[in-house]
Design a protein around this motif. Sequence first.
Motif, PDB file in Angstrom:
ATOM      1  N   HIS A 106       0.841  -1.159  -0.110  1.00  0.00           N
ATOM      2  CA  HIS A 106      -0.065  -0.005  -0.005  1.00  0.00           C
ATOM      3  C   HIS A 106       0.840   1.233  -0.003  1.00  0.00           C
ATOM      4  CE1 HIS A 106      -3.219   2.809   0.631  1.00  0.00           C
ATOM      5  NE2 HIS A 106      -2.914   3.135   1.965  1.00  0.00           N
ATOM      6  N   GLY A 107       1.642   1.187   0.887  1.00  0.00           N
ATOM      7  CA  GLY A 107       2.736   2.493   0.851  1.00  0.00           C
ATOM      8  C   GLY A 107       3.493   2.570  -0.352  1.00  0.00           C
ATOM      9  N   VAL A 108       4.058   1.417  -1.134  1.00  0.00           N
ATOM     10  CA  VAL A 108       4.760   1.819  -2.335  1.00  0.00           C
ATOM     11  C   VAL A 108       3.869   2.238  -3.363  1.00  0.00           C
ATOM     12  CG1 VAL A 108       5.660   0.031  -4.333  1.00  0.00           C
ATOM     13  CG2 VAL A 108       6.417  -0.386  -1.892  1.00  0.00           C
ATOM     14  N   CYS A 109       2.617   1.498  -3.499  1.00  0.00           N
ATOM     15  CA  CYS A 109       1.715   2.239  -4.480  1.00  0.00           C
ATOM     16  C   CYS A 109       1.401   3.679  -4.219  1.00  0.00           C
ATOM     17  CB  CYS A 109       0.370   1.364  -4.221  1.00  0.00           C
ATOM     18  SG  CYS A 109      -0.729   1.743  -5.593  1.00  0.00           S
ATOM     19  N   LEU A 110       1.382   4.076  -3.044  1.00  0.00           N
ATOM     20  CA  LEU A 110       0.807   5.645  -2.730  1.00  0.00           C
ATOM     21  C   LEU A 110       2.275   6.379  -3.215  1.00  0.00           C
ATOM     22  CD1 LEU A 110      -0.820   5.428   0.871  1.00  0.00           C
ATOM     23  CD2 LEU A 110      -1.699   6.037  -1.592  1.00  0.00           C
ATOM     24  N   MET A 111       3.413   6.034  -2.917  1.00  0.00           N
ATOM     25  CA  MET A 111       4.647   6.660  -3.295  1.00  0.00           C
ATOM     26  C   MET A 111       4.853   6.699  -4.799  1.00  0.00           C
ATOM     27  SD  MET A 111       8.523   5.521  -2.632  1.00  0.00           S
ATOM     28  CE  MET A 111       8.379   4.064  -3.736  1.00  0.00           C
ATOM     29  N   MET A 112       4.658   5.610  -5.353  1.00  0.00           N
ATOM     30  CA  MET A 112       4.814   5.372  -6.874  1.00  0.00           C
ATOM     31  C   MET A 112       3.788   6.483  -7.552  1.00  0.00           C
ATOM     32  SD  MET A 112       5.900   1.498  -7.585  1.00  0.00           S
ATOM     33  CE  MET A 112       5.944   1.760  -9.327  1.00  0.00           C
ATOM     34  N   SER A 113       2.536   6.414  -7.078  1.00  0.00           N
ATOM     35  CA  SER A 113       1.501   7.167  -7.563  1.00  0.00           C
ATOM     36  C   SER A 113       1.848   8.862  -7.591  1.00  0.00           C
ATOM     37  CB  SER A 113       0.176   7.027  -6.980  1.00  0.00           C
ATOM     38  OG  SER A 113      -0.686   7.703  -7.539  1.00  0.00           O
ATOM     39  N   ALA A 114       2.409   9.129  -6.188  1.00  0.00           N
ATOM     40  CA  ALA A 114       2.658  10.554  -6.199  1.00  0.00           C
ATOM     41  C   ALA A 114       3.958  11.003  -7.062  1.00  0.00           C
ATOM     42  CB  ALA A 114       3.086  10.876  -4.437  1.00  0.00           C
ATOM     43  N   GLN A 115       4.788   9.975  -7.016  1.00  0.00           N
ATOM     44  CA  GLN A 115       6.167  10.552  -8.068  1.00  0.00           C
ATOM     45  C   GLN A 115       5.782  10.422  -9.367  1.00  0.00           C
ATOM     46  OE1 GLN A 115       9.167   7.678  -7.148  1.00  0.00           O
ATOM     47  NE2 GLN A 115       9.589   8.366  -4.949  1.00  0.00           N
ATOM     48  N   ASN A 116       4.835   9.432  -9.903  1.00  0.00           N
ATOM     49  CA  ASN A 116       4.443   9.563 -11.305  1.00  0.00           C
ATOM     50  C   ASN A 116       3.611  10.743 -11.659  1.00  0.00           C
ATOM     51  OD1 ASN A 116       5.583   7.053 -11.894  1.00  0.00           O
ATOM     52  ND2 ASN A 116       3.662   6.004 -11.297  1.00  0.00           N
ATOM     53  N   GLU A 117       2.712  11.052 -10.560  1.00  0.00           N
ATOM     54  CA  GLU A 117       1.853  12.407 -10.778  1.00  0.00           C
ATOM     55  C   GLU A 117       2.978  13.627 -10.914  1.00  0.00           C
ATOM     56  OE1 GLU A 117      -1.897  14.803  -8.747  1.00  0.00           O
ATOM     57  OE2 GLU A 117      -1.455  12.757  -8.139  1.00  0.00           O
TER      58      GLU A 117
END
Length: 424
Positions: free
Chosen positions: A392-403
């Motif tokens: 869950h943490g990885v997904c949130l981090m990757m989403s924020a970085q991609n955005e």
Amino acid sequence: MGDSKSIVADPQFLKIGGNAENIIIIQGNINDLANEFFIYSLNFKKSAHIITEHLFSSRPDISKLDTYFFSLAFLYRHSLELILKAIGFQYIKEQSERKKFIKETFHNMAEILREVSPFIQDQIENNRGGYNWLVSLFDDMSLKDKESDSFRYPFGITVIKDQDPFLEMPKKYGIKSFFDKQTHIDLIAFVCKMEVAFNILSNYYSNTLKIIEDYKKYKPLFLEEGGGYYGQSVVGYSYSRNRFYPYVKAYTESADILHQYMNKKTEIKGSLFIPMCYLYRNGIELAIKEILFEECSLDHQSAVKKIKEKKHSISALWNSIRSEVMRHVGVSDEGHLLNVEKYIKQLHDFDGASDKFRYPTNKDLQVHYNKPKKFDVDNVAGFFGQLSYFFHGVCLMMSAQNEMQADMEAEYRAQMPDEYDYSN
């Protein structure tokens, strides 16, 4: 982030602690597959009932009604499949015939009911109306969930057929959402129908001639629309992003609910353990697929192809995202990822085919737990919880970085001269 949810350096899925109340022993009975499947069916139905009680214990949380529907529907639907197969195994005794029965009916509830109907003619004739209601319900169910995946995954994957057969081209894949439009499902009616269907099938299994007439209160429609505002689940949206998140949330949090319930009522731990583990396990698979499909820098075809090919393999799915996760988290966290991979290996080694917590046997009808197997309920739940929290943490981090990267690229393009052609 509390320590209980942190990835540890020495995860032990099968570690047994010192608290005897947390220990359960599972052992299958190879000589009575019918009873094995029946016990599993009872446990999955019981788990569904507990999730339902949680949802309606106080003023319902609308967001949970919409989200938990997926895990709840699977639990009920799976309990019906299991008890139907239990009925079949009561009468089909030869191993080769049992394998044929499983292969020919697979997960199709309507087909399983038709296959077992010759064995239960007395019960059918005793309550013909109830049987006809079941037939109509399962026929309707098969239109929506023939292969038992509509509530486990957000979409199905198909091979696009209109390709030139004479050209050696890579396969092209398409996806079809199981709920492609907003649907207001009458959740209370759905739960009642599942309970009535299970009761009718329980009579078939126990060879009881008791007449159940509750079916007359409900239409034999699997997913009936309607219901009050606090008694319906709204599923299916038009947007394409965040396809997996509601499923990840539903399965992981429903597993948490079962774990909490077991801690309050220790006598029921043996009944809820297998369903809890399946919910957690499917939540992990969904979380990895969420990252693969929505956050990795793969084109649509490549992402869908990997999901199709890797199927339920936790190890193969992880290997598909590992390099991208590493790129996002940074080299400084490499040791942390090595610890994560210990979790992945232990889970994959124990349940590589995603059937240890779903059926009492593998596809060859070999009992999973033919010898007594000890589990520490809290340790297992903690293991799954730590892995879920990590993804869950990885997904949130990757989403924020991609955005952030997308915003930077858009800003850069906006500042360039209009006459510059970015396509060349």
